[in-house]
Motif scaffolding. Structure first.
Motif, PDB file in Angstrom:
ATOM      1  N   MET A  58     -45.816 -30.997 -90.739  1.00 44.66           N
ATOM      2  CA  MET A  58     -45.386 -30.339 -91.827  1.00 44.66           C
ATOM      3  C   MET A  58     -45.907 -30.368 -92.989  1.00 44.66           C
ATOM      4  O   MET A  58     -46.456 -31.315 -93.492  1.00 44.66           O
ATOM      5  N   LYS A  59     -46.304 -28.950 -93.511  1.00 41.08           N
ATOM      6  CA  LYS A  59     -46.777 -28.948 -95.013  1.00 41.08           C
ATOM      7  C   LYS A  59     -45.817 -29.267 -96.135  1.00 41.08           C
ATOM      8  O   LYS A  59     -44.670 -28.952 -96.235  1.00 41.08           O
ATOM      9  N   MET A  60     -46.291 -29.879 -96.837  1.00 43.26           N
ATOM     10  CA  MET A  60     -45.578 -30.182 -98.358  1.00 43.26           C
ATOM     11  C   MET A  60     -46.621 -30.152 -99.322  1.00 43.26           C
ATOM     12  O   MET A  60     -47.797 -30.279 -99.269  1.00 43.26           O
ATOM     13  N   THR A  61     -46.005 -30.411-100.577  1.00 43.20           N
ATOM     14  CA  THR A  61     -46.912 -30.430-101.813  1.00 43.20           C
ATOM     15  C   THR A  61     -47.229 -31.837-102.055  1.00 43.20           C
ATOM     16  O   THR A  61     -46.904 -32.692-101.478  1.00 43.20           O
ATOM     17  N   GLY A  62     -48.394 -31.961-102.898  1.00 48.40           N
ATOM     18  CA  GLY A  62     -48.817 -33.252-103.386  1.00 48.40           C
ATOM     19  C   GLY A  62     -47.656 -34.171-103.711  1.00 48.40           C
ATOM     20  O   GLY A  62     -47.784 -35.312-103.402  1.00 48.40           O
ATOM     21  N   ALA A  63     -46.988 -33.331-104.744  1.00 51.43           N
ATOM     22  CA  ALA A  63     -45.800 -34.354-105.128  1.00 51.43           C
ATOM     23  C   ALA A  63     -44.965 -35.056-104.129  1.00 51.43           C
ATOM     24  O   ALA A  63     -44.803 -36.211-104.221  1.00 51.43           O
ATOM     25  N   LYS A  64     -44.777 -34.045-103.014  1.00 47.68           N
ATOM     26  CA  LYS A  64     -43.894 -34.670-102.024  1.00 47.68           C
ATOM     27  C   LYS A  64     -44.678 -35.806-101.219  1.00 47.68           C
ATOM     28  O   LYS A  64     -44.045 -36.660-100.645  1.00 47.68           O
ATOM     29  N   ILE A  65     -45.873 -35.245-100.940  1.00 46.41           N
ATOM     30  CA  ILE A  65     -46.748 -36.341-100.340  1.00 46.41           C
ATOM     31  C   ILE A  65     -46.686 -37.623-100.776  1.00 46.41           C
ATOM     32  O   ILE A  65     -46.757 -38.774-100.202  1.00 46.41           O
ATOM     33  N   LEU A  66     -46.828 -37.882-101.966  1.00 44.04           N
ATOM     34  CA  LEU A  66     -46.724 -39.000-103.024  1.00 44.04           C
ATOM     35  C   LEU A  66     -45.435 -39.507-102.534  1.00 44.04           C
ATOM     36  O   LEU A  66     -45.605 -40.931-102.331  1.00 44.04           O
ATOM     37  N   ILE A  67     -44.239 -38.981-102.721  1.00 45.62           N
ATOM     38  CA  ILE A  67     -43.199 -39.816-102.464  1.00 45.62           C
ATOM     39  C   ILE A  67     -43.003 -40.295-100.884  1.00 45.62           C
ATOM     40  O   ILE A  67     -42.639 -41.361-100.840  1.00 45.62           O
ATOM     41  N   GLU A  68     -43.567 -39.409 -99.963  1.00 48.37           N
ATOM     42  CA  GLU A  68     -43.162 -39.684 -98.499  1.00 48.37           C
ATOM     43  C   GLU A  68     -44.271 -40.923 -98.279  1.00 48.37           C
ATOM     44  O   GLU A  68     -44.048 -41.968 -97.538  1.00 48.37           O
ATOM     45  N   SER A  69     -45.427 -41.024 -98.951  1.00 49.94           N
ATOM     46  CA  SER A  69     -46.418 -42.020 -98.915  1.00 49.94           C
ATOM     47  C   SER A  69     -45.886 -43.375 -99.398  1.00 49.94           C
ATOM     48  O   SER A  69     -46.097 -44.370 -98.859  1.00 49.94           O
ATOM     49  N   LEU A  70     -45.178 -43.164-100.520  1.00 52.49           N
ATOM     50  CA  LEU A  70     -44.605 -44.476-101.194  1.00 52.49           C
ATOM     51  C   LEU A  70     -43.262 -44.988-100.265  1.00 52.49           C
ATOM     52  O   LEU A  70     -43.041 -46.239-100.192  1.00 52.49           O
ATOM     53  N   LYS A  71     -42.472 -44.152 -99.627  1.00 50.02           N
ATOM     54  CA  LYS A  71     -41.821 -44.569 -98.749  1.00 50.02           C
ATOM     55  C   LYS A  71     -42.365 -45.273 -97.400  1.00 50.02           C
ATOM     56  O   LYS A  71     -41.797 -46.500 -97.152  1.00 50.02           O
ATOM     57  N   LYS A  72     -43.604 -44.651 -97.064  1.00 45.97           N
ATOM     58  CA  LYS A  72     -44.076 -45.408 -95.892  1.00 45.97           C
ATOM     59  C   LYS A  72     -44.635 -46.712 -96.381  1.00 45.97           C
ATOM     60  O   LYS A  72     -44.795 -47.679 -95.332  1.00 45.97           O
ATOM     61  N   GLU A  73     -44.954 -46.811 -97.696  1.00 54.09           N
ATOM     62  CA  GLU A  73     -45.548 -48.134 -98.098  1.00 54.09           C
ATOM     63  C   GLU A  73     -44.401 -49.332 -98.366  1.00 54.09           C
ATOM     64  O   GLU A  73     -44.481 -50.443 -98.978  1.00 54.09           O
ATOM     65  N   GLY A  74     -43.143 -48.563 -98.392  1.00 52.77           N
ATOM     66  CA  GLY A  74     -41.923 -49.592 -98.584  1.00 52.77           C
ATOM     67  C   GLY A  74     -41.540 -49.736-100.024  1.00 52.77           C
ATOM     68  O   GLY A  74     -40.959 -50.720-100.355  1.00 52.77           O
ATOM     69  N   VAL A  75     -42.162 -49.100-100.715  1.00 52.34           N
ATOM     70  CA  VAL A  75     -41.732 -48.991-102.242  1.00 52.34           C
ATOM     71  C   VAL A  75     -40.258 -48.929-102.637  1.00 52.34           C
ATOM     72  O   VAL A  75     -39.670 -47.721-102.064  1.00 52.34           O
ATOM     73  N   GLU A  76     -40.024 -49.773-103.343  1.00 51.23           N
ATOM     74  CA  GLU A  76     -38.582 -49.833-103.795  1.00 51.23           C
ATOM     75  C   GLU A  76     -38.264 -49.168-105.052  1.00 51.23           C
ATOM     76  O   GLU A  76     -37.182 -48.660-105.180  1.00 51.23           O
ATOM     77  N   VAL A  77     -39.252 -49.441-105.794  1.00 55.14           N
ATOM     78  CA  VAL A  77     -38.985 -49.013-107.176  1.00 55.14           C
ATOM     79  C   VAL A  77     -40.025 -48.597-107.833  1.00 55.14           C
ATOM     80  O   VAL A  77     -41.421 -49.059-107.751  1.00 55.14           O
ATOM     81  N   ILE A  78     -40.179 -47.598-108.587  1.00 53.18           N
ATOM     82  CA  ILE A  78     -41.230 -47.128-109.655  1.00 53.18           C
ATOM     83  C   ILE A  78     -40.916 -47.363-110.979  1.00 53.18           C
ATOM     84  O   ILE A  78     -39.584 -46.931-111.535  1.00 53.18           O
ATOM     85  N   PHE A  79     -41.730 -47.831-111.775  1.00 57.44           N
ATOM     86  CA  PHE A  79     -41.647 -47.908-113.262  1.00 57.44           C
ATOM     87  C   PHE A  79     -42.305 -46.779-113.912  1.00 57.44           C
ATOM     88  O   PHE A  79     -43.459 -46.682-113.539  1.00 57.44           O
ATOM     89  N   GLY A  80     -41.852 -45.913-114.755  1.00 60.30           N
ATOM     90  CA  GLY A  80     -42.602 -44.869-115.427  1.00 60.30           C
ATOM     91  C   GLY A  80     -41.967 -44.265-116.572  1.00 60.30           C
ATOM     92  O   GLY A  80     -40.827 -44.396-117.135  1.00 60.30           O
ATOM     93  N   TYR A  81     -42.698 -42.958-116.941  1.00 61.12           N
ATOM     94  CA  TYR A  81     -42.118 -42.253-118.117  1.00 61.12           C
ATOM     95  C   TYR A  81     -42.590 -40.932-117.810  1.00 61.12           C
ATOM     96  O   TYR A  81     -44.011 -40.706-117.124  1.00 61.12           O
ATOM     97  N   PRO A  82     -41.941 -40.004-117.994  1.00 65.84           N
ATOM     98  CA  PRO A  82     -42.431 -38.451-117.651  1.00 65.84           C
ATOM     99  C   PRO A  82     -43.443 -37.839-118.646  1.00 65.84           C
ATOM    100  O   PRO A  82     -43.585 -38.606-119.832  1.00 65.84           O
TER     101      PRO A  82
END
Lengths: 557, 171
Positions: A1-25
């Motif tokens: 399935m094609k998706m944007t880079g931003a979406k790929i980032l989220i999907e990849s983090l899910k694959k890595e089992g990431v539970e939390v992100i700390f950040g600032y927009p």
């Protein structure tokens, strides 16, 4: 399935089992933040990007998982720098994402552009600039792999905004193969045999355990080696908790502000078993006088740490857990009775102590926190006197319970790191033992802690000084207190806490110390404990810079 | 002691900065550094000449190996490698001394890279002894400009530089 880079980032983090992100927009991470809006990953909005980096770091240290943070380009990215350097020095697994200006604008001095891969090259384990969305998933996979394997460390991924917007097929690789990166895990059998022989034949052995024991989850194996063979254990700041401080074989921390008995023991030892430690200058003191009689076994996963500062006799490169387990099978118990007797004498003669009078002594405060939490709390520290008193007087018994910036010595680290630690351990009591100087370096994160209901307790050992620098000025600069006095403009920490919706408690008398700590522990909110402590208390013992570590000053050594 | 190190690295942007940054950050001195693509276009090969005692060299090799983009590091042993460098230099030439210059060039086996109206540019590929000899020979004519590529080196053994992961430090 094609998706944007931003979406790929989220999907990849899910694959890595990431539970939390700390950040600032910010401007160039808008596509990522749009994807985060309804992503099933917890996001902690900090109040300064430095807070995000330290919080991710604290989370990683307290849980053993990879900490993740995100910031925008330019100033957002440069605000992560101190946090990355801190994590790098202490080998903490982290992945940081930064936004970058559009690929075709890179190098044009565009708005909020900074060469963050250039800036962070020497303070990350590795970094990437992703110029093609097709490379994104693989890059993220590699980044996590690099961050958490071998000697862990922070990895940064710089993501131009057009890469976040571009589309590609999402395929998360199962495996990583980096031909230039193959950490050694299994220790060399011949070297392990040599080490086992040396230990079995030793008369005055000492284990010198560092943060690597904790990273490698090797505490049990270390304990077995020590207890089965009656070998005393000293630890570095980052090694505290690797072996219970309450055990008869524990010597506490060594080095500049180590216990006198640990320093005497290592100097008179004839076999040092260094595990996951790197002979830092704060540990060794004057190098050419360090442990003159000792043969050295050095177990470390990083070959570059071996024989860097001191010449090592038996190097064993690999994972501490694996190597210690094999050593435990091969070592025959040496006779250390006389040696332990000698150490016992030092322990009696030079105990860690302080003036136990009516004043609010910072050491007393730390001891009371230890008692009140039954030694079960996670203790983050800032840097300076507060850090050393925490290391000396909180008896750490479990790994991952001290969260402290060792190598970098970053003031302002403790509080955001405590936030990260609390997030990873929702039920634990988490303290930040702070000074009035350090706490003001990331005080804005009070908002983060309150907003996310992370009930960190901040114990400020408030002496109205930059205490450690003042101590050096007292001892080595004729008491010329040049710009180390913070009195006069010290905030009212109680009001400050309240203004953020936290709870503030001021303590001015010794008999108020324990009730205040108990009250803070019973409060399900962020609490600032403003302990107004003895102003010119010093951290002793102390080894003056450049001296041999058995030449300590202070009447306690 | 002077060492000649060959480093196989990923042929990616930023790798040279990683290597040179490592040297400056850790206070190691580079005498010369030359980079180029290898038989495998995804791999570059750097020849780095450094000064240092055994301990420093050991650290340099370990730190180079630590970089993710480093594939292999080889410290050449004395007598087991060949090294070459290209030098181009420019000297002023007049009708009067032109013949003398040309004779000098021929005597050492160098070549004329360019003959200008008032200058002659000379090129030579050789080992350090030969390069040094050329410089000494041409100095009396007045060296207007000297440019050198830095050394490249290769083992004289029959096998190539194999890539099978990084060498272990344990023997």
């Amino acid at each position: 399935m094609k998706m944007t880079g931003a979406k790929i980032l989220i999907e990849s983090l899910k694959k890595e089992g990431v539970e939390v992100i700390f950040g600032y927009p910010g401007g160039v991470v808008l596509p990522i933040f749009d994807s985060l809006y309804d992503a099933p990953i917890k996001f902690i909005l900090v109040r300064h990007e430095q807070g995000a980096a330290h919080a991710a770091d604290g989370y990683a240290r307290a849980t053993g998982k990879v900490g993740v943070c995100i910031a925008t380009s330019g100033p957002g990215a440069t605000n992560l720098v101190t946090g990355l350097a801190t994590a790098y020095m202490d080998s903490v697994p982290m992945v940081a994402f930064t936004g970058q200006v559009k690929t075709f604008l890179i190098g044009n001095d565009a708005f909020q552009e900074a060469d963050i891969t250039g800036i962070t090259r020497p303070i990350t384990k590795h970094n990437f600039l992703v110029k093609d969305v097709k490379e994104l998933a693989r890059t993220i996979k590699e980044a996590f792999h690099i961050a958490k394997t071998g000697r862990p460390g922070p990895v940064l991924i710089d993501l131009p905004v057009d890469v976040q917007q571009a589309e590609a097929e999402f395929l998360y690789p199962e495996k990583v193969e980096i031909r230039g990166y193959n950490p050694t895990y299994a220790g060399h059998p011949g070297q392990i045999k040599r080490a086992a022989k040396a230990i079995s034949e030793s008369k005055r052995p000492i284990i010198y355990a560092g943060g690597g024991v904790i990273t490698s989850e090797a505490s049990e194996e270390l304990k077995e080696l020590a207890v089965k063979n009656d070998i005393p254990v000293t630890m570095t700041l980052l090694g505290l908790g690797a072996f219970p401080a309450t055990h008869r074989l524990a010597l506490g921390m060594l080095g500049m502000h180590g216990t006198a008995y640990a320093n005497h023991a290592i100097m008179e030892s004839e076999l040092i078993i260094a595990v996951g430690s790197r002979f830092d200058d704060r540990v060794t003191g004057k190098l050419d006088e360090f442990a003159p009689h000792a043969k050295i076994i050095h177990i470390d996963i990083d070959p570059a740490s071996v024989s860097k500062n001191v010449e090592v006799d038996i190097p064993i490169v690999g994972d501490a857990k694996d190597i210690l387990a094999k050593l435990n099978k091969a070592v025959k118990k040496p006779d250390t009775k006389a040696w332990l007797g000698r150490i016992e004498e030092w322990k009696k003669k030079f105990p860690l102590k302080y003036k136990d009078d009516d004043a609010v002594r910072p050491q007393y405060v730390v001891e009371q926190i230890w008692e009140a939490t039954k030694g079960e709390a996670i203790i983050a520290t800032e840097v300076g006197q507060n850090q050393m008193w925490a290391a000396q007087f909180y008896k750490f018994t479990k790994p991952r319970t001290i969260i402290s910036s060792g190598g970098m010595g970053t003031m302002g680290f403790g509080f955001p790191a405590a936030i990260g630690a609390q997030l990873g351990n929702p039920k634990a009591a988490v303290f930040d033992i702070a000074g009035d100087g350090s706490i003001q370096m990331n005080i804005q994160e009070l908002a983060t802690a309150v907003a996310n209901k992370l009930p960190v307790k901040i114990a400020i050992l408030n002496n109205c000084y930059l205490g450690m620098v003042r101590q050096w000025q007292e001892l080595f600069y004729k008491k010329r207190y040049s710009y180390t006095c913070l009195a006069g403009a010290c905030p009212d920490f109680v009001k400050l806490a309240e203004s953020y919706g936290a709870v503030g408690i001021r303590v001015t008398k010794k008999d108020e110390v324990r009730p205040a700590i108990d009250k803070a522990l019973a409060t399900d909110n962020v609490v600032i404990l403003d302990f107004q402590v003895e102003k010119e208390e010093n951290v002793f013992p102390m080894v003056p810079a450049g001296e041999a570590i058995n030449r300590m000053i202070g009447d306690l050594a | 002691m002077r060492h000649t190190i060959s480093v196989l690295v990923e042929n990616k942007f930023g790798v040279l900065a990683r290597i040179s940054g490592l040297f400056s950050a850790r206070g190691f001195n580079i005498t010369s550094l030359a980079v180029g693509e290898t038989e495998d276009p995804s791999i570059s090969r750097m020849t780095i000449v450094v000064e240092g005692d055994d301990r420093t060299l050991e650290q340099i090799k370990k730190q180079l190996n630590k970089l993710i983009d480093t594939i292999k590091v080889v410290d050449f042993k004395e007598g087991e490698f060949i090294d070459r460098e290209l030098i181009i230099l420019k000297v002023p030439a007049t009708a009067k001394n032109k013949k003398e210059i040309l004779e000098a060039i021929e005597s050492i086996g160098a070549r004329i890279a360019n003959a200008g109206a008032k200058t002659i540019s000379v090129e030579l590929v050789g080992d350090q002894t030969k390069i040094k000899a050329l410089l000494e020979l041409m100095r009396p004519f007045g060296l207007l400009e000297v440019v050198r590529t830095g050394r490249v080196a290769m083992s004289t053994q029959d096998k190539g530089l194999k890539i099978e992961g990084k060498p272990e430090v344990n023997e």
